[in-house]
Design an enzyme around this catalytic site. Sequence first.
Site, mmCIF file in Angstrom:
data_model
loop_
_atom_site.group_PDB
_atom_site.id
_atom_site.type_symbol
_atom_site.label_atom_id
_atom_site.label_comp_id
_atom_site.label_asym_id
_atom_site.label_seq_id
_atom_site.Cartn_x
_atom_site.Cartn_y
_atom_site.Cartn_z
ATOM 1 N N LEU A 199 0.239 -1.451 0.106
ATOM 2 C CA LEU A 199 0.187 -0.180 -0.131
ATOM 3 C C LEU A 199 0.531 1.138 0.467
ATOM 4 O O LEU A 199 0.646 2.098 -0.272
ATOM 5 C CB LEU A 199 -1.020 0.192 0.790
ATOM 6 C CG LEU A 199 -1.375 -0.847 1.685
ATOM 7 C CD1 LEU A 199 -2.272 -1.120 2.728
ATOM 8 C CD2 LEU A 199 -3.158 -0.764 0.358
ATOM 9 N N SER A 200 2.520 1.038 -0.214
ATOM 10 C CA SER A 200 2.787 2.576 0.383
ATOM 11 C C SER A 200 2.975 3.787 -0.651
ATOM 12 O O SER A 200 2.815 4.726 -0.751
ATOM 13 C CB SER A 200 4.407 1.512 0.060
ATOM 14 O OG SER A 200 4.525 1.269 1.646
ATOM 15 N N LYS B 137 14.224 -7.691 4.902
ATOM 16 C CA LYS B 137 14.115 -6.358 6.009
ATOM 17 C C LYS B 137 15.674 -7.041 6.989
ATOM 18 O O LYS B 137 15.932 -6.105 7.765
ATOM 19 C CB LYS B 137 13.062 -6.354 6.799
ATOM 20 C CG LYS B 137 11.970 -5.765 6.430
ATOM 21 C CD LYS B 137 11.159 -5.786 8.179
ATOM 22 C CE LYS B 137 9.822 -4.507 7.330
ATOM 23 N NZ LYS B 137 8.796 -4.171 8.446
ATOM 24 N N GLY C 5 2.039 -12.966 20.053
ATOM 25 C CA GLY C 5 2.949 -12.868 18.983
ATOM 26 C C GLY C 5 4.665 -12.148 18.634
ATOM 27 O O GLY C 5 5.337 -11.869 19.318
ATOM 28 N N LEU D 279 -1.869 -4.811 15.234
ATOM 29 C CA LEU D 279 -1.443 -4.308 13.983
ATOM 30 C C LEU D 279 -1.737 -4.673 12.529
ATOM 31 O O LEU D 279 -1.146 -3.467 11.627
ATOM 32 C CB LEU D 279 0.112 -4.665 13.832
ATOM 33 C CG LEU D 279 1.127 -4.279 14.490
ATOM 34 C CD1 LEU D 279 0.920 -3.444 16.056
ATOM 35 C CD2 LEU D 279 2.137 -4.595 14.734
ATOM 36 N N GLY E 56 -3.846 -1.069 12.736
ATOM 37 C CA GLY E 56 -2.815 -1.147 12.024
ATOM 38 C C GLY E 56 -2.758 -0.394 11.351
ATOM 39 O O GLY E 56 -1.622 -0.119 11.039
HETATM 40 P P1 NAP Z 1 5.868 -12.604 11.271
HETATM 41 O O1 NAP Z 1 7.032 -12.486 11.923
HETATM 42 O O2 NAP Z 1 5.336 -13.522 10.189
HETATM 43 O O3 NAP Z 1 5.250 -12.448 13.146
HETATM 44 C C1 NAP Z 1 4.436 -13.457 13.005
HETATM 45 C C2 NAP Z 1 4.030 -14.379 14.627
HETATM 46 O O4 NAP Z 1 2.761 -14.410 15.096
HETATM 47 C C3 NAP Z 1 4.795 -15.012 14.634
HETATM 48 O O5 NAP Z 1 5.938 -15.113 16.204
HETATM 49 C C4 NAP Z 1 4.071 -16.396 14.526
HETATM 50 O O6 NAP Z 1 4.156 -17.572 15.221
HETATM 51 C C5 NAP Z 1 3.305 -15.803 15.674
HETATM 52 N N1 NAP Z 1 1.465 -16.748 14.964
HETATM 53 C C6 NAP Z 1 1.117 -17.116 13.078
HETATM 54 N N2 NAP Z 1 -0.220 -16.901 13.211
HETATM 55 C C7 NAP Z 1 -0.519 -17.768 15.056
HETATM 56 C C8 NAP Z 1 -1.025 -19.046 15.174
HETATM 57 N N3 NAP Z 1 -2.357 -18.800 14.895
HETATM 58 N N4 NAP Z 1 -1.111 -18.494 17.327
HETATM 59 C C9 NAP Z 1 -0.624 -17.885 17.287
HETATM 60 N N5 NAP Z 1 0.825 -17.277 16.560
HETATM 61 C C10 NAP Z 1 0.487 -17.449 15.607
HETATM 62 O O7 NAP Z 1 4.823 -11.673 10.821
HETATM 63 P P2 NAP Z 1 5.484 -10.036 10.963
HETATM 64 O O8 NAP Z 1 6.475 -9.215 9.608
HETATM 65 O O9 NAP Z 1 5.465 -9.469 12.977
HETATM 66 O O10 NAP Z 1 3.461 -9.315 10.907
HETATM 67 C C11 NAP Z 1 3.291 -9.581 12.105
HETATM 68 C C12 NAP Z 1 1.753 -8.833 11.058
HETATM 69 O O11 NAP Z 1 1.729 -7.997 11.544
HETATM 70 C C13 NAP Z 1 1.188 -9.191 9.879
HETATM 71 O O12 NAP Z 1 -0.758 -9.121 9.706
HETATM 72 C C14 NAP Z 1 1.686 -7.652 9.656
HETATM 73 O O13 NAP Z 1 0.267 -7.500 8.713
HETATM 74 C C15 NAP Z 1 1.545 -6.961 11.106
HETATM 75 N N6 NAP Z 1 1.909 -5.452 10.419
HETATM 76 C C16 NAP Z 1 1.866 -4.604 10.418
HETATM 77 C C17 NAP Z 1 2.818 -3.410 9.978
HETATM 78 C C18 NAP Z 1 1.690 -2.186 10.093
HETATM 79 O O14 NAP Z 1 2.595 -1.038 9.572
HETATM 80 N N7 NAP Z 1 0.055 -1.570 10.996
HETATM 81 C C19 NAP Z 1 3.556 -3.925 10.583
HETATM 82 C C20 NAP Z 1 4.515 -4.610 10.273
HETATM 83 C C21 NAP Z 1 3.308 -5.485 10.584
HETATM 84 P P3 NAP Z 1 4.888 -18.195 15.173
HETATM 85 O O15 NAP Z 1 7.180 -18.145 14.910
HETATM 86 O O16 NAP Z 1 5.278 -19.687 16.243
HETATM 87 O O17 NAP Z 1 5.429 -18.656 13.642
#
Ligand code: NAP
Length: 296
Positions: A22-23, A78, A138, A236, A259
Amino acid sequence: MSVITGTTKLLGVIGYPVEHSLSPVMHNAAIGVAHTKANLGLDYVYVPLPVKPEDLEVAIAGFAAIGVVGFSVTIPHKQAIMPLLTEISPIAQSVGAVNTVWRTSSGWSGTNTDVEGFVAPLREKNRDWSQTVAVILGNGGAARAVVAGCTQLGCAQVRVVGRNQEKLNQFLNSWVNSPLPIKLSVHNWEELPSLISQADLLVNTTPIGMYPHVDKSPVDEAVMAKMPMGAIAYDLIYTPNPTQFLRAAQAQGASAIDGLEMLVQQGAAALQIWLQQPVPVDIMRQSLRQHLGLST
Ligand code: NAP
């Protein structure tokens, strides 16, 4: 949309895939608005740049060759971008990830504006955070920016909840040498009911509840009912808006932050670095809301 000419300078976002980013929407809206104001000279354009992991180094060298001013960095680059930079800000080093890069006379510099983006809507609350217990759901990449943000705010304790004990231990250990004064503990999901009853700030960094799984929430309603009055729930995720998690928290009397604001604020912080001047945050927010079909 600005007119692209022979003098237009290039900004962009690298990722793979990157077509859903979306950036470009918010950055080009901001540049376009600035462009219509006389004499600002914002002759820029921001484009999505798909870069395969194996092409990262050559792509960055190419960006230098063609005079790219700066770029955003998203998944999967990243961390991988870090060895290719000549300078990395302390906050990006602490988080272990870079999301914003700009060209300097000595090479590429990088920082992480996700921390600033996360913190921005919390700072608007103008409250004392020194007694705040933050519970973060998370332990992935975004959780790292959230831990750094909660620490910047001065939260009393930061408690991270995850489903994989090995990853949780790695997460905890990765902060051991951080210069940030982090008060971090890690927990498994079984502990959530007791953690939530002490949470002043509850942050969802998991993808649970993200479109199309809009009826899902990382927290059962019965557990959500344990949230203290006056707590803040922060998701988020930006689509749907609000998420089921935020709806349930609001039903308990919590205040909700979605978010989208983090996305807008991290983008605004990046654009400000590239342009070296204040940027129209309202336009960035409005363009994204319009793009996502949300009320503006
Ligand atoms: P990521 O590195 O894949 O981390 C996701 C985390 O969620 C991991 O710890 C994962 O656990 C956990 N998880 C995933 N599915 C799960 C489930 N069913 N039950 C329990 N834990 C679960 O992803 P990320 O980059 O951190 O992003 C995470 C979210 O933040 C996304 O929805 C992304 O769109 C959002 N985000 C938003 C912004 C913003 O600007 N608003 C910025 C960055 C990210 P495991 O490690 O055990 O798999």
